[in-house]
Design a protein around this motif. Structure first.
Motif, PDB file in Angstrom:
ATOM      1  N   GLU A  14      34.263  47.558  15.765  1.00 16.88           N
ATOM      2  CA  GLU A  14      33.661  47.207  17.050  1.00 16.88           C
ATOM      3  C   GLU A  14      34.259  45.915  17.611  1.00 16.88           C
ATOM      4  OE1 GLU A  14      31.784  49.034  18.953  1.00 16.88           O
ATOM      5  OE2 GLU A  14      31.867  50.618  17.434  1.00 16.88           O
ATOM      6  N   CYS A  15      34.455  44.934  16.760  1.00 20.46           N
ATOM      7  CA  CYS A  15      35.036  43.669  17.231  1.00 20.46           C
ATOM      8  C   CYS A  15      36.479  43.845  17.662  1.00 20.46           C
ATOM      9  CB  CYS A  15      34.933  42.604  16.135  1.00 20.46           C
ATOM     10  SG  CYS A  15      33.239  42.101  15.755  1.00 20.46           S
ATOM     11  N   ALA A  16      37.205  44.702  16.956  1.00 18.16           N
ATOM     12  CA  ALA A  16      38.598  44.984  17.323  1.00 18.16           C
ATOM     13  C   ALA A  16      38.660  45.691  18.666  1.00 18.16           C
ATOM     14  CB  ALA A  16      39.261  45.835  16.248  1.00 18.16           C
ATOM     15  N   LYS A  17      37.777  46.635  18.884  1.00 20.55           N
ATOM     16  CA  LYS A  17      37.757  47.353  20.161  1.00 20.55           C
ATOM     17  C   LYS A  17      37.510  46.373  21.311  1.00 20.55           C
ATOM     18  CE  LYS A  17      34.545  50.497  20.844  1.00 20.55           C
ATOM     19  NZ  LYS A  17      33.802  51.777  20.788  1.00 20.55           N
ATOM     20  N   THR A  18      36.582  45.459  21.096  1.00 20.39           N
ATOM     21  CA  THR A  18      36.291  44.448  22.115  1.00 20.39           C
ATOM     22  C   THR A  18      37.508  43.566  22.381  1.00 20.39           C
ATOM     23  OG1 THR A  18      33.947  44.396  21.524  1.00 20.39           O
ATOM     24  CG2 THR A  18      34.827  42.481  22.694  1.00 20.39           C
ATOM     25  N   LEU A  30      44.211  39.148  15.303  1.00 17.50           N
ATOM     26  CA  LEU A  30      43.466  39.554  14.112  1.00 17.50           C
ATOM     27  C   LEU A  30      42.545  38.434  13.635  1.00 17.50           C
ATOM     28  CD1 LEU A  30      46.002  41.569  11.910  1.00 17.50           C
ATOM     29  CD2 LEU A  30      44.146  42.435  13.325  1.00 17.50           C
ATOM     30  N   ARG A  31      42.953  37.210  13.824  1.00 21.82           N
ATOM     31  CA  ARG A  31      42.121  36.080  13.418  1.00 21.82           C
ATOM     32  C   ARG A  31      40.815  36.065  14.223  1.00 21.82           C
ATOM     33  NH1 ARG A  31      43.152  31.426  10.771  1.00 21.82           N
ATOM     34  NH2 ARG A  31      45.389  31.884  10.775  1.00 21.82           N
ATOM     35  N   THR A  32      40.935  36.327  15.547  1.00 18.18           N
ATOM     36  CA  THR A  32      39.752  36.376  16.403  1.00 18.18           C
ATOM     37  C   THR A  32      38.834  37.517  15.987  1.00 18.18           C
ATOM     38  OG1 THR A  32      40.967  35.414  18.266  1.00 18.18           O
ATOM     39  CG2 THR A  32      38.933  36.618  18.778  1.00 18.18           C
ATOM     40  N   ILE A  33      39.442  38.659  15.700  1.00 20.16           N
ATOM     41  CA  ILE A  33      38.667  39.833  15.274  1.00 20.16           C
ATOM     42  C   ILE A  33      37.940  39.539  13.966  1.00 20.16           C
ATOM     43  CG2 ILE A  33      38.849  42.231  14.474  1.00 20.16           C
ATOM     44  CD1 ILE A  33      41.296  42.468  16.422  1.00 20.16           C
ATOM     45  N   ALA A  34      38.655  38.926  13.034  1.00 24.21           N
ATOM     46  CA  ALA A  34      38.063  38.617  11.732  1.00 24.21           C
ATOM     47  C   ALA A  34      36.892  37.657  11.871  1.00 24.21           C
ATOM     48  CB  ALA A  34      39.129  38.034  10.809  1.00 24.21           C
ATOM     49  N   ILE A  44      41.024  42.510   6.642  1.00 20.84           N
ATOM     50  CA  ILE A  44      41.492  43.482   7.645  1.00 20.84           C
ATOM     51  C   ILE A  44      42.803  44.122   7.198  1.00 20.84           C
ATOM     52  CG2 ILE A  44      42.349  43.740  10.013  1.00 20.84           C
ATOM     53  CD1 ILE A  44      40.318  41.632  10.868  1.00 20.84           C
ATOM     54  N   TYR A  45      43.712  43.303   6.669  1.00 21.97           N
ATOM     55  CA  TYR A  45      44.987  43.845   6.173  1.00 21.97           C
ATOM     56  C   TYR A  45      44.751  44.822   5.024  1.00 21.97           C
ATOM     57  CZ  TYR A  45      48.034  40.825   8.962  1.00 21.97           C
ATOM     58  OH  TYR A  45      48.708  40.226   9.989  1.00 21.97           O
ATOM     59  N   THR A  46      43.784  44.520   4.175  1.00 24.04           N
ATOM     60  CA  THR A  46      43.478  45.416   3.059  1.00 24.04           C
ATOM     61  C   THR A  46      43.021  46.782   3.567  1.00 24.04           C
ATOM     62  OG1 THR A  46      42.850  43.588   1.605  1.00 24.04           O
ATOM     63  CG2 THR A  46      41.985  45.777   1.054  1.00 24.04           C
ATOM     64  N   SER A  50      47.750  46.484   9.108  1.00 23.05           N
ATOM     65  CA  SER A  50      48.411  45.739  10.181  1.00 23.05           C
ATOM     66  C   SER A  50      47.551  45.817  11.441  1.00 23.05           C
ATOM     67  CB  SER A  50      49.791  46.341  10.490  1.00 23.05           C
ATOM     68  OG  SER A  50      49.647  47.664  11.001  1.00 23.05           O
ATOM     69  N   LYS A  51      47.939  45.054  12.447  1.00 18.53           N
ATOM     70  CA  LYS A  51      47.212  45.118  13.720  1.00 18.53           C
ATOM     71  C   LYS A  51      47.353  46.510  14.337  1.00 18.53           C
ATOM     72  CE  LYS A  51      48.585  42.751  17.441  1.00 18.53           C
ATOM     73  NZ  LYS A  51      48.760  41.643  18.414  1.00 18.53           N
ATOM     74  N   GLU A  52      48.548  47.084  14.232  1.00 17.94           N
ATOM     75  CA  GLU A  52      48.747  48.427  14.769  1.00 17.94           C
ATOM     76  C   GLU A  52      47.939  49.457  13.983  1.00 17.94           C
ATOM     77  OE1 GLU A  52      52.076  51.387  16.650  1.00 17.94           O
ATOM     78  OE2 GLU A  52      52.713  49.473  15.782  1.00 17.94           O
ATOM     79  N   GLY A  53      47.820  49.245  12.678  1.00 19.75           N
ATOM     80  CA  GLY A  53      47.006  50.141  11.876  1.00 19.75           C
ATOM     81  C   GLY A  53      45.548  50.098  12.296  1.00 19.75           C
ATOM     82  N   LEU A  54      45.074  48.927  12.682  1.00 19.60           N
ATOM     83  CA  LEU A  54      43.706  48.780  13.167  1.00 19.60           C
ATOM     84  C   LEU A  54      43.536  49.484  14.512  1.00 19.60           C
ATOM     85  CD1 LEU A  54      40.876  47.616  13.066  1.00 19.60           C
ATOM     86  CD2 LEU A  54      41.819  45.400  13.799  1.00 19.60           C
TER      87      LEU A  54
END
Length: 207
Positions: A14-18, A30-34, A44-46, A50-54
């Motif tokens: 949800e945070c990534a979508k935002t 990714l830092r902001t999302i985390a 997130i990497y685990t 990657s950002k594209e994977g997310l």
């Protein structure tokens, strides 16, 4: 393997979508999302690599389901005989268009991501892929029915590609303009009728 905390995946999603909707894929952090999700970038990497994977985790299920449906609609019509196709092309396309719009509004945020935020990802060509599918099945329609308006010189392949691309770009304007569903449904109906009038003249369909 470290135990994954329950609910973190959903919170990151949800945070990534935002974040992607706000900044687009390229500028999303990714830092902001985390931070927003109450987790770490390593977490997130685990989970996503990657950002594209997310980004892919958010949009790919919808894209794959939508393309499967889109191809099924096209192929089921193509399997009908020529007489059926000629008599029902407008009705069939209308039913498909309504389902198309319903699906858009069911997954509105994902289509917003695809259309406005996907630059720099494998999904940036999503719209062109739909146009190519439509083009392929338009040629199949012409081959099946004998209404080959390209061979008879009524239109050029370039013209067909341009108007097909313009139609699908037009459909998605409901997302770009943040239309409410009822307005989007009406807009899509008017757009379809507008394009049908042009193709009816080109194909010399009876009214």
């Amino acid at each position: 393997m470290a135990k994954q905390i329950e609910g973190v995946y959903e919170k990151v999603y949800e945070c990534a979508k935002t974040e992607f909707l706000s900044k687009g894929f390229k500028d999303a952090s990714l830092r902001t999302i985390a931070l927003a999700a109450g987790t770490s970038t390593s977490s997130i990497y685990t989970r996503f690599h990657s950002k594209e994977g997310l980004f892919q985790a958010i949009v790919a299920p919808v894209v794959e389901e939508f393309k499967d449906w889109f191809l099924e609609v096209q192929e089921s019509f193509h399997q009908r005989d020529a007489d059926y196709q000629k008599k029902n092309v407008f009705r069939y396309s209308g039913t498909g268009a309504e389902q198309f719009v319903e699906y858009i509004y069911k997954h509105y945020d994902v289509f917003k991501l695809l259309l406005e935020c996907a630059e720099g990802t494998e999904f940036s060509d999503f719209l062109n892929e739909l146009v190519e599918i439509e083009m392929d099945y338009t040629v199949k329609y012409m081959d099946c029915t004998g209404d080959d308006v390209i061979s008879n010189g009524n239109i050029s392949p370039e013209f067909l590609h341009i108007v097909t691309s313009a139609y699908y770009s037009g459909i998605f304007e409901m997302v770009r303009h943040n239309m409410k569903k009822e307005d989007g449904m009406q807009y899509a109906k008017q757009l379809r009728e507008f394009y049908y009038a042009g193709f009816a003249k080109i194909y010399q369909w009876e009214s």
